[in-house]
Write a protein that holds these residues in place. Structure first.
Motif, PDB file in Angstrom:
ATOM      1  N   GLY A   1       0.810  -1.223   0.000  1.00 56.93           N
ATOM      2  CA  GLY A   1       0.000   0.000   0.000  1.00 56.93           C
ATOM      3  C   GLY A   1       0.833   1.258   0.000  1.00 56.93           C
ATOM      4  O   GLY A   1       0.272   2.365   0.035  1.00 56.93           O
ATOM      5  N   GLU A   2       2.171   1.140  -0.051  1.00 55.87           N
ATOM      6  CA  GLU A   2       3.045   2.315  -0.062  1.00 55.87           C
ATOM      7  C   GLU A   2       2.905   3.049  -1.393  1.00 55.87           C
ATOM      8  O   GLU A   2       3.184   2.485  -2.449  1.00 55.87           O
ATOM      9  N   PRO A   3       2.459   4.318  -1.378  1.00 57.45           N
ATOM     10  CA  PRO A   3       2.248   5.043  -2.649  1.00 57.45           C
ATOM     11  C   PRO A   3       3.500   5.132  -3.511  1.00 57.45           C
ATOM     12  O   PRO A   3       3.410   5.080  -4.743  1.00 57.45           O
ATOM     13  N   ALA A   4       4.682   5.245  -2.894  1.00 57.17           N
ATOM     14  CA  ALA A   4       5.914   5.404  -3.672  1.00 57.17           C
ATOM     15  C   ALA A   4       6.303   4.130  -4.409  1.00 57.17           C
ATOM     16  O   ALA A   4       7.080   4.188  -5.367  1.00 57.17           O
ATOM     17  N   LEU A   5       5.760   2.966  -3.980  1.00 57.46           N
ATOM     18  CA  LEU A   5       6.107   1.695  -4.612  1.00 57.46           C
ATOM     19  C   LEU A   5       4.991   1.136  -5.485  1.00 57.46           C
ATOM     20  O   LEU A   5       5.246   0.295  -6.346  1.00 57.46           O
ATOM     21  N   ARG A   6       3.782   1.591  -5.280  1.00 60.19           N
ATOM     22  CA  ARG A   6       2.644   1.020  -5.989  1.00 60.19           C
ATOM     23  C   ARG A   6       2.743   1.343  -7.482  1.00 60.19           C
ATOM     24  O   ARG A   6       2.767   2.513  -7.884  1.00 60.19           O
ATOM     25  N   GLY A   7       2.846   0.304  -8.304  1.00 60.35           N
ATOM     26  CA  GLY A   7       2.918   0.496  -9.749  1.00 60.35           C
ATOM     27  C   GLY A   7       4.230   1.067 -10.243  1.00 60.35           C
ATOM     28  O   GLY A   7       4.319   1.483 -11.401  1.00 60.35           O
ATOM     29  N   ARG A   8       5.249   1.077  -9.410  1.00 63.14           N
ATOM     30  CA  ARG A   8       6.536   1.682  -9.784  1.00 63.14           C
ATOM     31  C   ARG A   8       7.424   0.669 -10.504  1.00 63.14           C
ATOM     32  O   ARG A   8       7.544  -0.477 -10.061  1.00 63.14           O
ATOM     33  N   HIS A   9       8.037   1.103 -11.600  1.00 63.47           N
ATOM     34  CA  HIS A   9       8.997   0.265 -12.317  1.00 63.47           C
ATOM     35  C   HIS A   9      10.339   0.348 -11.591  1.00 63.47           C
ATOM     36  O   HIS A   9      10.896   1.434 -11.420  1.00 63.47           O
ATOM     37  N   ILE A  10      10.875  -0.797 -11.175  1.00 64.95           N
ATOM     38  CA  ILE A  10      12.151  -0.858 -10.451  1.00 64.95           C
ATOM     39  C   ILE A  10      13.191  -1.515 -11.356  1.00 64.95           C
ATOM     40  O   ILE A  10      13.027  -2.667 -11.764  1.00 64.95           O
ATOM     41  N   ASP A  11      14.256  -0.782 -11.671  1.00 65.47           N
ATOM     42  CA  ASP A  11      15.320  -1.350 -12.502  1.00 65.47           C
ATOM     43  C   ASP A  11      16.199  -2.307 -11.710  1.00 65.47           C
ATOM     44  O   ASP A  11      16.497  -3.404 -12.166  1.00 65.47           O
ATOM     45  N   ARG A  12      16.623  -1.875 -10.529  1.00 66.90           N
ATOM     46  CA  ARG A  12      17.499  -2.717  -9.706  1.00 66.90           C
ATOM     47  C   ARG A  12      16.996  -2.725  -8.265  1.00 66.90           C
ATOM     48  O   ARG A  12      16.702  -1.674  -7.700  1.00 66.90           O
ATOM     49  N   LEU A  13      16.908  -3.922  -7.720  1.00 70.24           N
ATOM     50  CA  LEU A  13      16.468  -4.104  -6.331  1.00 70.24           C
ATOM     51  C   LEU A  13      17.643  -4.665  -5.530  1.00 70.24           C
ATOM     52  O   LEU A  13      18.072  -5.803  -5.755  1.00 70.24           O
ATOM     53  N   TYR A  14      18.180  -3.857  -4.627  1.00 73.86           N
ATOM     54  CA  TYR A  14      19.212  -4.333  -3.695  1.00 73.86           C
ATOM     55  C   TYR A  14      18.478  -4.918  -2.497  1.00 73.86           C
ATOM     56  O   TYR A  14      17.839  -4.198  -1.732  1.00 73.86           O
ATOM     57  N   LEU A  15      18.571  -6.249  -2.343  1.00 86.40           N
ATOM     58  CA  LEU A  15      17.685  -6.979  -1.441  1.00 86.40           C
ATOM     59  C   LEU A  15      18.421  -7.537  -0.228  1.00 86.40           C
ATOM     60  O   LEU A  15      19.517  -8.104  -0.353  1.00 86.40           O
ATOM     61  N   ASP A  16      17.809  -7.385   0.938  1.00 82.11           N
ATOM     62  CA  ASP A  16      18.312  -8.000   2.170  1.00 82.11           C
ATOM     63  C   ASP A  16      18.067  -9.500   2.076  1.00 82.11           C
ATOM     64  O   ASP A  16      16.956  -9.978   2.256  1.00 82.11           O
ATOM     65  N   ASN A  17      19.127 -10.241   1.795  1.00 83.47           N
ATOM     66  CA  ASN A  17      19.009 -11.687   1.580  1.00 83.47           C
ATOM     67  C   ASN A  17      19.546 -12.484   2.762  1.00 83.47           C
ATOM     68  O   ASN A  17      20.097 -13.574   2.594  1.00 83.47           O
ATOM     69  N   THR A  18      19.384 -11.966   3.983  1.00 83.34           N
ATOM     70  CA  THR A  18      19.896 -12.645   5.177  1.00 83.34           C
ATOM     71  C   THR A  18      19.353 -14.064   5.293  1.00 83.34           C
ATOM     72  O   THR A  18      20.094 -15.002   5.589  1.00 83.34           O
ATOM     73  N   HIS A  19      18.061 -14.237   5.065  1.00 85.53           N
ATOM     74  CA  HIS A  19      17.438 -15.561   5.180  1.00 85.53           C
ATOM     75  C   HIS A  19      16.964 -16.066   3.831  1.00 85.53           C
ATOM     76  O   HIS A  19      15.931 -16.747   3.743  1.00 85.53           O
ATOM     77  N   CYS A  20      17.710 -15.770   2.782  1.00 83.03           N
ATOM     78  CA  CYS A  20      17.295 -16.152   1.435  1.00 83.03           C
ATOM     79  C   CYS A  20      17.697 -17.602   1.139  1.00 83.03           C
ATOM     80  O   CYS A  20      18.656 -17.869   0.411  1.00 83.03           O
TER      81      CYS A  20
END
Length: 407
Positions: A76-95
Motif C-alpha cells: 500500500g506504499e504510494p511510492a512503490l505502488r505500480g513503480r517500475h524498479i530497474d534494480r532491487l538491492y535486497l536484504d538476503n539474510t534468510h534467502c
C-alpha cells in the motif's frame, strides 16, 4: 512508522557522529539530492527508525532495502505502488528455502510460552545493540514487569521514544536484557547460583545451545524466504542484487523478474559550464595564478604515477614541471625545487643562473604559498623519481613524515 526524529538524535549518542553532519529526512517524502537525483525514504519494518531508500535519476530507479522485514502492508506504499524498479538491492539474510521463519508475533508467543513454563525463574534475554525492542516491550506489558537494562541502553531506549517499560534499577524487574555475547554456559551457572534463571536467544540464525536453560526462539527482524519471494513477485524488478555478499539468491527470483528493458547507469560527467567574459575577468582578478597548479594541470599524468608513460611524453612532462616550478619565488642563489638531474649532467653556468634569477625577479610574487612538509617535497619531485617509489615505500614515507610531525 520510521521517523527521522528517532535516529537523528540516536546517531550522535550511539555512533559518535557530530550533529553537524546529520540532516533528518522525512519518511514517505521525496527529497532532491544534487540536481538530478531524487531519494524517498520508506519504512523498512526492521529496528526503530530503519528505512529503505528509493533512488530515481538518469541511472533509472533503484530500491535499496537495507535490513528489512517485508509485510503485505508495504504494497500500500504510494511510492512503490505500480513503480517500475530497474534494480532491487535486497536484504538476503534468510534467502534460502530451508530458512522458514514464523512471524514476529508468533515468535513472541513462543517466548511467552517458555517464560510461563518457568514461573519461578528470572529471564535473561540476549539482544544486540539495536533491535528486538518490540519483543522486550511486548513481554514487559504481558507479564507486568520492568525490563532491566544497562544505563547506556536505558538512555538509548529513551532516545528511541519507546514505551516506559525499561529501568536500570537492579531488582526492579525479573526480565533483563543483556548483550547477546553474555548468554554463555558459565554465565548461566553463575546466575543460577543466585536465583533460578533461564536465558532466551531471539534469532533466526542457527545457534548451538551450550546450556539446557538457554532457549532459542525464531524471532528475526529480517524477511523470511517466503516473504522475500512474495516481495519480489509483487515488485517485479528488472534485476535483484543481494546485499549480503557470498550468497547467490538470484536463481530463486528469476521467474518473478520483469522483462521490461532495464535502464543503464549513466556515469557521464557533466560538461563544465563556460563562464561569460565578464565572469572570467572577475575571477582572474580575484584568484591568483598558482604556478604549481598550472604545472600539474599541464602534465598528462595526474596524481601518483607508478607505471611509466611513453618516453617522449615523460621527458616533456618532467621538463614542463621543472620549468613551471622554477618560475615561482625562490631564494637567492638558484631554484628552490629539486631539478632531479641525472649523473653526468652539467650544472648551469653562472650566467645562466643569473638570467634565471633575473627572470624570477621580474615575475609577480604569487599570493598563495606552496604546500609545506611532505606534500611540497612530494609534489615537486620529478616524475622519473616517482617511478622508483613503490606504493609500499610511498606509504612508509607518509608514515615517517607524520611520525616526525607528531614528535
Amino acid at each position: 512508522r520510521a521517523s527521522p526524529g528517532l535516529t537523528a538524535p540516536f546517531a550522535p549518542h550511539a555512533l559518535q557522529v557530530p550533529p553537524c553532519w546529520i540532516r533528518p529526512l522525512e519518511v514517505g517524502q521525496s527529497h532532491v539530492v544534487g540536481e538530478e537525483v531524487t531519494v524517498t525514504l520508506l519504512d523498512a519494518n526492521h529496528c526503530p527508525g530503519s528505512v529503505m531508500f528509493l533512488f530515481e535519476g538518469a541511472f533509472g530507479t533503484i530500491l535499496y532495502t537495507g535490513d528489512f522485514r517485508y509485510t503485505r502492508s508495504m504494497q500500500g506504499e504510494p511510492a512503490l505502488r505500480g513503480r517500475h524498479i530497474d534494480r532491487l538491492y535486497l536484504d538476503n539474510t534468510h534467502c534460502h528455502p530451508q530458512r522458514a521463519l514464523p512471524s514476529r508475533h508468533c515468535a513472541t508467543r513462543q517466548a511467552a510460552h517458555i517464560i510461563r513454563s518457568h514461573p519461578q525463574h528470572h529471564v535473561i534475554i540476549g539482544v544486540y545493540s539495536l533491535g528486538k525492542e518490540a519483543l522486550l516491550v511486548d513481554l514487559a506489558v504481558e507479564f507486568g514487569t520492568w525490563v532491566v537494562v544497562s544505563p547506556w541502553r536505558l538512555e538509548q531506549m529513551r532516545l528511541l521514544e519507546l514505551p516506559d517499560v525499561f529501568t536500570s534499577e537492579e531488582g526492579a524487574g525479573w526480565i533483563r536484557a543483556v548483550d547477546v555475547a553474555e548468554i554463555r554456559s558459565d554465565a548461566l551457572i553463575s546466575w543460577n547460583k543466585l536465583h533460578p534463571t533461564i536465558a532466551i536467544l531471539p534469532t533466526g540464525r542457527p545457534v548451538k545451545v551450550t546450556h539446557p536453560n538457554i532457549h532459542t526462539i525464531p524471532y528475526s527482524d529480517h524477511s523470511s524466504f517466503s516473504e522475500l519471494c512474495e516481495f519480489v513477485k509483487w515488485l517485479k524488478p528488472c534485476s535483484v542484487i543481494p546485499i549480503v555478499k557470498g550468497t547467490m539468491c538470484q536463481v530463486y527470483f528469476q521467474k518473478y523478474l520483469s522483462s521490461a528493458p532495464q535502464a543503464l547507469p549513466d556515469f557521464a560527467m557533466p560538461k563544465p559550464v563556460r563562464d561569460s567574459p565578464q565572469q572570467q575577468r572577475k575571477r582572474k582578478g580575484q584568484e591568483p595564478v598558482w604556478p604549481l597548479r598550472r604545472a600539474m594541470q599541464r602534465s598528462v599524468p595526474q596524481g601518483v604515477v607508478y607505471e611509466s608513460p611513453e618516453e617522449n611524453q615523460e621527458s616533456k612532462d618532467v621538463e614542463a614541471l621543472q620549468q613551471n616550478c622554477c618560475k615561482s619565488e625562490v631564494p637567492k642563489g638558484g631554484c628552490a625545487c629539486d631539478t632531479g638531474k641525472e649523473a653526468g649532467e652539467e650544472e648551469p653556468s653562472g650566467e645562466q643562473a643569473g638570467a634565471a634569477a633575473s627572470t624570477v625577479s621580474q615575475a609577480p610574487a604569487p599570493e598563495e604559498h606552496f604546500l609545506t612538509g611532505f606534500a611540497e617535497q612530494y609534489l615537486l619531485t620529478p616524475l622519473n623519481a616517482l617511478k622508483q617509489n613503490s606504493l609500499q615505500k610511498f606509504d612508509k614515507l607518509v608514515e615517517d613524515f607524520l611520525m616526525g610531525e607528531a614528535s
